[in-house]
Design a protein around this motif. Structure first.
Motif, PDB file in Angstrom:
ATOM      1  N   GLY B  29      39.270 -45.999   4.451  1.00  0.00           N
ATOM      2  CA  GLY B  29      38.668 -47.110   3.725  1.00  0.00           C
ATOM      3  C   GLY B  29      37.627 -47.805   4.551  1.00  0.00           C
ATOM      4  N   ARG B  30      36.923 -48.754   3.922  1.00  0.00           N
ATOM      5  CA  ARG B  30      35.839 -49.449   4.622  1.00  0.00           C
ATOM      6  C   ARG B  30      36.374 -50.249   5.812  1.00  0.00           C
ATOM      7  NH1 ARG B  30      31.863 -53.321   1.354  1.00  0.00           N
ATOM      8  NH2 ARG B  30      33.739 -53.347   0.109  1.00  0.00           N
ATOM      9  N   ARG B  48      43.530 -49.905  -1.943  1.00  0.00           N
ATOM     10  CA  ARG B  48      43.474 -48.438  -1.835  1.00  0.00           C
ATOM     11  C   ARG B  48      44.385 -47.720  -2.845  1.00  0.00           C
ATOM     12  NH1 ARG B  48      43.016 -47.681   4.721  1.00  0.00           N
ATOM     13  NH2 ARG B  48      41.146 -48.960   4.933  1.00  0.00           N
ATOM     14  N   GLN B 291      34.385 -42.523   0.763  1.00  0.00           N
ATOM     15  CA  GLN B 291      34.881 -43.584   1.643  1.00  0.00           C
ATOM     16  C   GLN B 291      34.524 -43.383   3.114  1.00  0.00           C
ATOM     17  OE1 GLN B 291      36.159 -46.254   0.246  1.00  0.00           O
ATOM     18  NE2 GLN B 291      36.065 -45.225  -1.746  1.00  0.00           N
ATOM     19  N   PRO B 296      30.625 -47.429   1.207  1.00  0.00           N
ATOM     20  CA  PRO B 296      31.105 -46.376   0.293  1.00  0.00           C
ATOM     21  C   PRO B 296      29.990 -45.827  -0.585  1.00  0.00           C
ATOM     22  CG  PRO B 296      32.569 -48.263   0.241  1.00  0.00           C
ATOM     23  CD  PRO B 296      31.378 -48.671   1.048  1.00  0.00           C
TER      24      PRO B 296
END
Lengths: 232, 323
Positions: B29-30, B48, B291, B296
């Motif tokens: 994820g970011r 998520r 991702q 993203p």
């Protein structure tokens, strides 16, 4: 015993293509239906199969099973699975059949010499082998199953086949009707091989009349239905 | 053709792979987080997990819709995107973001609702025309043309819209699995279950359509009902997915082909579950790729990057196929 009897039957799409058909078909007959393109061969078969309503007259007899021309060889189906697809009403949601229907499929495959090919993908079969598979779908759909009384209609079963495959299919047609309770009508443009295989010929003349080799000479019938033969 | 045992093993392996991909996607994820971080639980459960569930449901739904459309139109390239259904959803979303003003303008729910209505409208047009046209190729051309018309109308709306509305519309049309709320996931799951039930009940009819309408009719099958049932299912699946995730291509075309290759079968009773799994895995792969960078990427783009090589692999002749 007649498997089919027509009474002044007229068939066509809106306008009549063939009229005044008085026909009787008995068990064990292997009949060639011939005529020029657009003369009404497929229309007559579709009418006898109950798919098209007649424009006039009537017919009675056992339910007929029609196999259309040029069924595509879709990969991903074994020959047995392909034959199962034709038993739509008898199968469960996933295409599974009961023991009786499975037995009929096994018998039809054996009768046509297709037993060893039953688990092969139909995309890998020759055109002739696949065409015999299509004939097997008709045998399993006869009202009393394979070997029972019934009428099979095959629309151009030898179209697009090479000589070897064509002869194989024609021999198969003759074999499944010989001494049996079922009769078979098939259409073809290949007069030489098909007339030799058939026990009877029905020809559609340009004037929309059906000629029968039972009541007239075979050569005269063909010349009436195909006037170009006269000029040869 | 695979044996029943091999089929079950491959199916189980597919489920295993799906779970592994879900776990992997959960870790990406970011914002990098580790167990024990104060935001660990919130990021995993609120951001998520919903994104991953949306990807799985959307990929599975589009794949299932594609499998049914390919049987109905007897065309290996038919899918909701090519047939104009996604275009209809796009026009609906464009109307909601670019035309509507006031409190409801551009809200997630109004965009989703309008996109769903657009997909339904496009599907109804295709069902109406398919009941009159018997030629699958002409029908496919009609679908492509329909997509162009929707695209042209959407462009006109874009041309006249203000910058803020445009930004909102572009973020929807680029495609994303992020931001779906529990209610949206429940709708996606409901549409998926209903669509799968319809497809399963229709499986043997879809098999028959592959051999042509004539063959199916003569075998005693209710062809119109089979086609209508398949289109209703495909519309439901595509409409719900496009509404929440934007117009996503490639999954609908690619997934059924991969499932057929893996099972060695074209029987729908046999390929429906593998198709769902493949679609979900493709969507998860695209989401993982999206991702990876710091910012993203749009899922529509990563799906194309994953899908195009697979389509080419299917279309281009293999060595053993060459004469």
């Amino acid at each position: 015993m007649n498997l089919l009897k027509t009474h002044d039957l007229t068939v066509g799409h809106g306008r009549p293509l063939i009229s005044g058909i008085n026909l009787e078909i008995g068990p064990g007959e292997c009949i060639l239906l011939c005529g020029a393109n657009g003369s009404g061969k497929s229309t007559l078969m579709r009418t006898l199969a109950g798919v098209l309503p007649p424009l006039g007259g009537s017919f009675d007899g056992v339910p007929a099973v029609l196999i259309p021309t040029r069924i595509p060889k879709v990969g991903g189906f074994t020959l047995r699975e392909f034959i199962r697809t034709s038993c739509y009403k008898e199968s469960g949601w996933n295409g599974k059949l009961g023991d009786l229907a499975e037995k009929a499929i096994g018998q039809a495959l054996d009768r046509l010499g297709l037993g060893p090919l039953a688990e092969r993908d139909i995309a890998t079969l020759s055109d002739g082998e696949f065409q015999k598979g299509c004939i097997a779908t008709a045998l399993v759909r006869l009202p009393a199953g394979d070997g029972g009384p019934g009428l099979i209609l095959l629309d151009e079963p030898t179209a697009f086949l090479d000589v070897e495959n064509r002869l194989q299919v024609l021999q198969t047609l003759r074999r499944i009707t010989e001494g049996g309770k079922a009769a078979l009508v098939f259409s073809s443009h290949d007069l030489a091989d098909s007339t030799a295989c058939a026990t009877r010929i029905l020809g559609i003349a340009p004037d929309g009349r059906l000629h029968d080799s039972r009541s007239e000479d075979k050569d005269a019938l063909l010349r009436t239905c195909f006037p170009a033969l006269d000029s040869r | 053709m695979t044996s029943a045992r091999t089929y079950r093993i491959r199916l189980a392996a597919g489920f295993g792979l799906l779970l592994a991909f879900m776990a992997l996607d959960l870790a990406v994820g970011r914002v990098p987080v580790r167990p024990g971080d104060p935001l660990f639980r919130d990021i995993l459960l609120d951001i998520r997990l919903p994104r991953i569930l949306t990807a799985v449901l959307a990929g599975a739904a589009l794949a299932l819709a594609g499998a049914q459309m390919q049987a109905v139109f007897r065309n290996p390239l038919a899918d909701p995107h090519i047939m104009g259904v996604s275009g209809g959803a796009g026009l609906g979303a464009a109307c909601a973001t670019l035309l509507v003003t006031g409190a409801a303008a551009g809200s997630g729910l109004s965009v989703a609702g309008a996109a769903f209505l657009g997909a339904v409208l496009a599907s109804l047009l295709i069902i109406l025309v398919s009941s009159r046209l018997r030629n699958g190729t002409v029908l496919l051309i009609f679908g492509v043309m329909l997509g162009f018309i929707f695209s042209a109308l959407t462009s006109i709306l874009e041309y006249t819209a203000n910058e803020e509305s445009l930004k909102l519309f572009y973020s929807w049309s680029a495609g994303s699995f992020a931001g779906t709320r529990p209610g949206g996931i429940a709708i996606l799951a409901g549409a998926g279950v209903l669509g799968l039930a319809l497809a399963g009940a229709n499986a043997k009819g879809l098999d028959l359509l592959l051999f042509g309408e004539d063959y199916a009719t003569l075998a005693g099958a209710p062809v119109r009902r089979i086609r209508a049932c398949a289109m209703v299912s495909a519309c439901l699946l595509t409409g719900a997915t496009t509404a929440f995730c934007g117009p996503l291509g490639f999954v609908g075309i690619v997934a059924p082909h991969i499932a057929r290759r893996l099972t060695g079968s074209s029987r729908h009773a046999r390929i429906l579950l593998p198709t769902l799994l493949t679609g979900a895995l493709l969507a998860l792969t695209a989401d993982l790729l999206a991702q990876l960078p710091r910012v993203p990427l749009p899922v529509g783009s990563t799906l194309a990057l994953v899908g195009i090589p697979i389509i080419l692999g299917i279309l281009l002749p293999r060595k053993k196929d060459r004469p």
